[in-house]
Design a protein around this motif. Structure first.
Motif, PDB file in Angstrom:
ATOM      1  N   GLY A  64      45.369  45.992  49.689  1.00  0.00           N
ATOM      2  CA  GLY A  64      46.086  46.720  50.734  1.00  0.00           C
ATOM      3  C   GLY A  64      45.250  47.782  51.420  1.00  0.00           C
ATOM      4  N   ASN A  65      43.927  47.771  51.170  1.00  0.00           N
ATOM      5  CA  ASN A  65      43.012  48.761  51.772  1.00  0.00           C
ATOM      6  C   ASN A  65      43.373  50.208  51.453  1.00  0.00           C
ATOM      7  N   TRP A  66      44.018  50.421  50.307  1.00  0.00           N
ATOM      8  CA  TRP A  66      44.264  51.780  49.813  1.00  0.00           C
ATOM      9  C   TRP A  66      43.128  52.144  48.868  1.00  0.00           C
ATOM     10  N   PRO A  67      42.440  53.266  49.111  1.00  0.00           N
ATOM     11  CA  PRO A  67      41.318  53.621  48.230  1.00  0.00           C
ATOM     12  C   PRO A  67      41.791  54.009  46.834  1.00  0.00           C
ATOM     13  N   ALA A  68      40.919  53.809  45.848  1.00  0.00           N
ATOM     14  CA  ALA A  68      41.201  54.281  44.477  1.00  0.00           C
ATOM     15  C   ALA A  68      41.149  55.810  44.485  1.00  0.00           C
ATOM     16  N   PRO A  69      41.962  56.464  43.655  1.00  0.00           N
ATOM     17  CA  PRO A  69      42.841  55.913  42.622  1.00  0.00           C
ATOM     18  C   PRO A  69      44.260  55.642  43.087  1.00  0.00           C
ATOM     19  N   PHE A  70      44.507  55.682  44.422  1.00  0.00           N
ATOM     20  CA  PHE A  70      45.881  55.544  44.925  1.00  0.00           C
ATOM     21  C   PHE A  70      46.307  54.086  45.014  1.00  0.00           C
ATOM     22  N   GLY A  71      45.385  53.215  45.415  1.00  0.00           N
ATOM     23  CA  GLY A  71      45.704  51.796  45.515  1.00  0.00           C
ATOM     24  C   GLY A  71      45.359  51.060  44.237  1.00  0.00           C
ATOM     25  N   ILE A  72      45.698  49.785  44.222  1.00  0.00           N
ATOM     26  CA  ILE A  72      45.407  48.945  43.050  1.00  0.00           C
ATOM     27  C   ILE A  72      44.024  48.316  43.222  1.00  0.00           C
ATOM     28  N   SER A  73      43.187  48.524  42.224  1.00  0.00           N
ATOM     29  CA  SER A  73      41.845  47.935  42.236  1.00  0.00           C
ATOM     30  C   SER A  73      41.855  46.589  41.527  1.00  0.00           C
ATOM     31  N   PHE A  74      41.091  45.654  42.066  1.00  0.00           N
ATOM     32  CA  PHE A  74      40.747  44.435  41.342  1.00  0.00           C
ATOM     33  C   PHE A  74      39.256  44.522  41.040  1.00  0.00           C
ATOM     34  N   VAL A  75      38.895  44.400  39.784  1.00  0.00           N
ATOM     35  CA  VAL A  75      37.502  44.573  39.371  1.00  0.00           C
ATOM     36  C   VAL A  75      37.089  43.385  38.516  1.00  0.00           C
ATOM     37  N   ALA A  76      35.897  42.859  38.806  1.00  0.00           N
ATOM     38  CA  ALA A  76      35.357  41.762  37.989  1.00  0.00           C
ATOM     39  C   ALA A  76      33.995  42.175  37.450  1.00  0.00           C
ATOM     40  N   ASP A  77      33.938  42.452  36.144  1.00  0.00           N
ATOM     41  CA  ASP A  77      32.645  42.537  35.480  1.00  0.00           C
ATOM     42  C   ASP A  77      32.407  41.191  34.808  1.00  0.00           C
ATOM     43  N   LEU A  78      31.335  41.072  34.044  1.00  0.00           N
ATOM     44  CA  LEU A  78      31.020  39.771  33.447  1.00  0.00           C
ATOM     45  C   LEU A  78      32.093  39.316  32.459  1.00  0.00           C
ATOM     46  N   LEU A  79      32.671  40.266  31.696  1.00  0.00           N
ATOM     47  CA  LEU A  79      33.722  39.882  30.755  1.00  0.00           C
ATOM     48  C   LEU A  79      34.929  39.301  31.492  1.00  0.00           C
ATOM     49  N   SER A  80      35.382  39.982  32.550  1.00  0.00           N
ATOM     50  CA  SER A  80      36.521  39.481  33.331  1.00  0.00           C
ATOM     51  C   SER A  80      36.233  38.101  33.899  1.00  0.00           C
ATOM     52  N   ALA A  81      35.028  37.947  34.479  1.00  0.00           N
ATOM     53  CA  ALA A  81      34.673  36.678  35.119  1.00  0.00           C
ATOM     54  C   ALA A  81      34.588  35.551  34.091  1.00  0.00           C
ATOM     55  N   ILE A  82      34.025  35.846  32.907  1.00  0.00           N
ATOM     56  CA  ILE A  82      33.960  34.839  31.839  1.00  0.00           C
ATOM     57  C   ILE A  82      35.370  34.403  31.445  1.00  0.00           C
ATOM     58  N   MET A  83      36.268  35.366  31.304  1.00  0.00           N
ATOM     59  CA  MET A  83      37.642  35.047  30.907  1.00  0.00           C
ATOM     60  C   MET A  83      38.349  34.193  31.971  1.00  0.00           C
ATOM     61  N   VAL A  84      38.068  34.461  33.245  1.00  0.00           N
ATOM     62  CA  VAL A  84      38.680  33.665  34.317  1.00  0.00           C
ATOM     63  C   VAL A  84      38.152  32.230  34.281  1.00  0.00           C
ATOM     64  N   VAL A  85      36.842  32.066  34.043  1.00  0.00           N
ATOM     65  CA  VAL A  85      36.265  30.713  33.950  1.00  0.00           C
ATOM     66  C   VAL A  85      36.911  29.944  32.795  1.00  0.00           C
ATOM     67  N   ILE A  86      37.053  30.597  31.642  1.00  0.00           N
ATOM     68  CA  ILE A  86      37.640  29.918  30.479  1.00  0.00           C
ATOM     69  C   ILE A  86      39.115  29.608  30.740  1.00  0.00           C
ATOM     70  N   THR A  87      39.805  30.497  31.465  1.00  0.00           N
ATOM     71  CA  THR A  87      41.193  30.211  31.853  1.00  0.00           C
ATOM     72  C   THR A  87      41.255  28.946  32.702  1.00  0.00           C
ATOM     73  N   GLY A  88      40.321  28.829  33.660  1.00  0.00           N
ATOM     74  CA  GLY A  88      40.277  27.639  34.509  1.00  0.00           C
ATOM     75  C   GLY A  88      39.984  26.371  33.717  1.00  0.00           C
ATOM     76  N   LEU A  89      39.044  26.486  32.764  1.00  0.00           N
ATOM     77  CA  LEU A  89      38.674  25.327  31.940  1.00  0.00           C
ATOM     78  C   LEU A  89      39.853  24.863  31.079  1.00  0.00           C
ATOM     79  N   THR A  90      40.512  25.815  30.422  1.00  0.00           N
ATOM     80  CA  THR A  90      41.646  25.449  29.570  1.00  0.00           C
ATOM     81  C   THR A  90      42.840  24.984  30.408  1.00  0.00           C
ATOM     82  N   ALA A  91      42.996  25.572  31.597  1.00  0.00           N
ATOM     83  CA  ALA A  91      44.070  25.126  32.497  1.00  0.00           C
ATOM     84  C   ALA A  91      43.879  23.670  32.890  1.00  0.00           C
ATOM     85  N   LEU A  92      42.639  23.310  33.209  1.00  0.00           N
ATOM     86  CA  LEU A  92      42.357  21.926  33.602  1.00  0.00           C
ATOM     87  C   LEU A  92      42.572  20.977  32.423  1.00  0.00           C
TER      88      LEU A  92
END
Length: 500
Positions: A64-92
């Motif tokens: 929503g283009n609201w700056p932190a800490p007022f808006g909601i942040s989406f953040v991807a570090d390597l742990l988050s990205a790894i978990m998303v890949v594994i979610t996709g693999l198990t989903a498939l």
């Protein structure tokens, strides 16, 4: 494609897939096709996100283009990205498996839309940078998972569902209470901002109390000792595809949340909190594996193993060194794939033999040697046999424990590995090796859809084990990011500054 788009795609893809399925309510053929397409797209989006984060460092965007800490942040570090890949693999994997295992009645009553809404909640939990938003995503996946568990209305299902939802609602109430107290204390919910504000808060008693509240709330969701009773009482009751995705993914969302808050927020009193986590890890390992040894139903043995293996993951968090956290990340990657595959194998055995009770099974090795091999690969990996993925995961954790002279937890982890071998041997002896107690009729209908994901996940396990270095390096880099919260904070601040 911009990183801002890639950050939200893992949430948007399952959301849109679920909504389109609802538009075509009652069209089972369309649901089945969209189910596989949506899961495949989620895997592709996850791989693209992991590639972007691996190349360019931690990525963040402000909704929503609201700056932190007022808006909601989406953040991807390597742990988050790894978990998303594994979610996709198990989903498939579960999407294809469901084509052969799910009954038509459940398919017509919204099984596939519910599955994808749950994936949306899981990916949202992995990517959010806001602690209240994490609560919201937990509730999204809890609501969809509760309906998935109860879908069909069988007595055992409803009994398991009540236990599952009751304790998870207790967890959510504790989580929300902790978030409220946290906001009252520091006036922010953005996790990057919280990390800075909590380090300045000169109230150690309050911070420790908050840490214990979050440990209890996420501990219930992760099924750690002594908060795990709901898991073995419920995970063996729904259809096997649902059991498998629950066993692989859902408890790991709780583990992920524990790793996130105890590496980013509560790092002041490390000796107390991480010492307690280490003690809980040992107790979780021991009680889980002893429960598995005592069971005589295929899925219940595997359900208790989930608890035991969660102990290894939080052992890495308790040790809290670079190698230990890398071991925890590697263990999560290995375990989700292996545990889900063992549940899928149990479903194939049930299709061919008509039972999950070990006493009613037998002769599987003699009649279906290929299925015996597909069981042995994840079973050996779970027990930690070289050169499979589980061996490397346990080796990293044992080395990390020895480095910091935590000999008790190392000894416990090794003994639990031996007991894991024993309980896997029990399944092998009863289901695969002994003579079948009575003649059985095989049902091979739609078996190919069930076997293909099992073969695919077994190959992934072997590949991780035989080419361990890139996966080890990835886990090590993820651990280094977790130990350096400044990089996470800087990514969120940079995304906010770009809006101003």
């Amino acid at each position: 494609m911009g990183m801002d788009v890639l950050l939200v795609l893992p949430v948007l893809i399952p959301f849109i897939t679920g909504i389109v399925m609802l538009v075509f309510w009652g069209r089972r053929d369309i649901h089945r096709a969209l189910n596989v397409v949506g899961a495949a797209l989620l895997l592709v989006a996850g791989i693209a996100l992991l590639d972007g984060v691996s190349r360019n460092g931690i990525q963040a965007t402000q909704l929503g283009n609201w700056p932190a800490p007022f808006g909601i942040s989406f953040v991807a570090d390597l742990l988050s990205a790894i978990m998303v890949v594994i979610t996709g693999l198990t989903a498939l994997a579960v999407a294809v498996y469901s084509l052969g295992s799910m009954d038509e009645a459940r398919e017509r009553f919204g099984y596939y839309p519910l599955l994808h809404i749950m994936f949306m909640g899981i990916c949202g939990a992995f990517l959010t940078g806001d602690i209240f938003n994490l609560y919201v995503w937990f509730e999204v996946l809890l609501m969809s998972s509760f309906v998935l568990m109860a879908l069909g209305g069988e007595r055992a299902q409803l009994e398991g569902s009540i236990k599952y939802v009751t304790l998870n609602l207790l967890s959510s109430a504790l989580f929300l209470s902790a978030v409220g107290i946290l906001y009252g204390a520091v006036g922010t919910l953005n996790m990057a901002d919280l990390s800075q504000q909590l380090s300045l808060l000169n109230q150690p008693g309050l911070v420790t109390t908050l840490a214990m509240l979050f440990l209890t709330a996420f501990g219930i969701k992760a099924a750690i000792f002594p908060l795990f009773a709901w898991l073995p009482a419920s995970y063996h009751t729904p259809p096997i595809a649902v059991s498998a995705i629950f066993a692989g993914l859902l408890t790991k969302v709780g583990v992920y949340a524990l790793i996130r808050v105890f590496s980013l927020l509560f790092v002041q009193n490390i000796a107390l909190t991480h010492g307690l986590i280490l003690a809980l890890a040992g107790l979780t390992m021991v009680t889980g594996v002893l429960g598995a040894v005592a069971q005589n139903e295929f899925r219940r043995v595997l359900s208790f193993h989930i608890i035991s293996q969660i102990g290894y993951m939080i052992m890495g968090l308790g040790l809290f060194t670079s190698l230990a956290l890398a071991g925890a990340v590697f263990y999560i990657m290995h375990h989700i794939i292996v545990k889900m595959n063992l549940f899928l194998v149990s479903g194939v055995v049930h299709r061919l033999r008509g039972s999950y009770e070990l006493k009613d099974l037998g002769d599987v090795y003699k009649v279906y040697p290929w299925l015996a091999i597909l069981f042995l690969i994840p079973a050996f990996s779970l027990a930690g046999f070289p050169p499979l993925s589980g061996f490397w995961a346990k080796l990293m954790l044992v080395q990390a424990g020895l480095q910091v002279e935590q000999y008790v937890i190392v000894a416990v982890s090794l003994v639990v590995s031996l007991l894991t071998v024993f309980s896997m041997t029990k399944i092998w002896a009863e289901a695969f090796w002994k003579k079948a107690p009575a003649p059985t009729q095989s049902n091979t209908q739609s078996l190919a859809f069930m076997v293909v994901p099992v073969v695919g996940l077994a190959l992934v396990t072997v590949v991780i084990g035989l080419s361990v270095q890139p996966f080890y390096d990835l886990a090590q880099r993820a651990a280094d990011q977790l130990l350096n919260p400044a990089e996470y904070i800087a990514a969120v601040q940079s995304a906010s500054l770009a809006l101003r």
